[in-house]
Write a protein that holds these residues in place. Structure first.
Motif, mmCIF file in Angstrom:
data_model
loop_
_atom_site.group_PDB
_atom_site.id
_atom_site.type_symbol
_atom_site.label_atom_id
_atom_site.label_comp_id
_atom_site.label_asym_id
_atom_site.label_seq_id
_atom_site.Cartn_x
_atom_site.Cartn_y
_atom_site.Cartn_z
ATOM 1 N N TRP A 74 0.719 -1.196 0.328
ATOM 2 C CA TRP A 74 -0.131 -0.126 -0.331
ATOM 3 C C TRP A 74 0.632 1.405 -0.215
ATOM 4 O O TRP A 74 2.393 0.609 0.165
ATOM 5 N N VAL B 182 -4.446 2.466 -2.602
ATOM 6 C CA VAL B 182 -4.106 1.813 -3.270
ATOM 7 C C VAL B 182 -3.841 1.670 -4.893
ATOM 8 O O VAL B 182 -3.892 1.523 -5.999
ATOM 9 N N SER C 208 -2.465 -1.268 -6.271
ATOM 10 C CA SER C 208 -1.676 -2.088 -5.478
ATOM 11 C C SER C 208 -2.690 -3.425 -5.927
ATOM 12 O O SER C 208 -1.769 -4.997 -5.710
#
Length: 203
Positions: free
Chosen positions: A145, A169, A180
């Motif tokens: 993250w 993210v 992410s």
């Protein structure tokens, strides 16, 4: 004319990214050599293991050429490990691990935990068509993250609920997009559509 987008083909979900890009009207090719990199308009850095991809980039003599293309303004998209590799700063990396850079963020490697802590959630991503009404289903696998976002970058997605609520993210900086999560595994190609649009606008 369709843009030619390379997918770094050293490790990770290469075929899935190629299929998603082609679905959205791009010509997609694997990139393992300098000559292949030189022939593309943009590059996707897929998920996988960031330390392994870092080592393979060096072994294939691609690290410096990719880094220079990024500095020259080449559009790029990185998912999961790709986000780590395109970040300017990394936390939790192994000794000697380097990133290509390109996005003014600090990422924490494996922030969401080990493989057993992988999870899925729905996200609204700024710039992704219809995601406010029909969210992007995001799959996180040993995902990073974003701990810190510098002034050059813009947050375009956060986890909205659950234990990780509020975590960043998805980030964009100019023609570079990072997430992410792994949009290539869900069949929803809207994140790739956004990236193809970014590439078209940058040409």
């Amino acid at each position: 004319m369709s843009p030619t987008i390379g997918v770094l083909a050293l490790q990770g979900d290469v075929r899935e990214h190629v299929a998603a890009l082609e679905h959205e009207g791009a010509r997609a090719v694997g990139v393992r050599r300098r000559s292949e990199l030189d022939a593309v308009d943009a590059l996707v850095v897929p998920g996988g293991e960031s330390t392994t991809i870092d080592k393979l980039l060096r072994a294939f003599d691609l690290f410096q050429p990719v880094q220079q293309r990024l500095r020259d303004g080449m559009p790029a998209y990185g998912s999961c490990a790709g986000m780590i590799l395109l970040a300017d700063r990394i936390l939790g990396g192994i000794e000697g691990q380097r990133t290509l850079g390109g996005v003014d963020i600090t990422v924490r490697r494996n922030a969401f935990g080990r493989q057993v802590d992988s999870f899925e959630t729905d996200l609204a991503i700024e710039g992704v068509e219809g995601s406010a009404e029909e969210p992007v289903h995001a799959v996180f696998i040993r995902a990073p993250w974003v701990e810190e976002v510098g002034p050059a970058a813009t947050v375009v997605g956060r986890v909205e609920e659950g234990p990780a609520a509020g975590r960043i993210v998805a980030v964009r900086q100019g023609p570079v997009l990072v997430t992410s999560f792994h949009p290539e595994v869900t069949g929803d190609t809207r994140v790739h559509r956004l990236f193809v649009q970014i590439v078209r606008e940058s040409r």
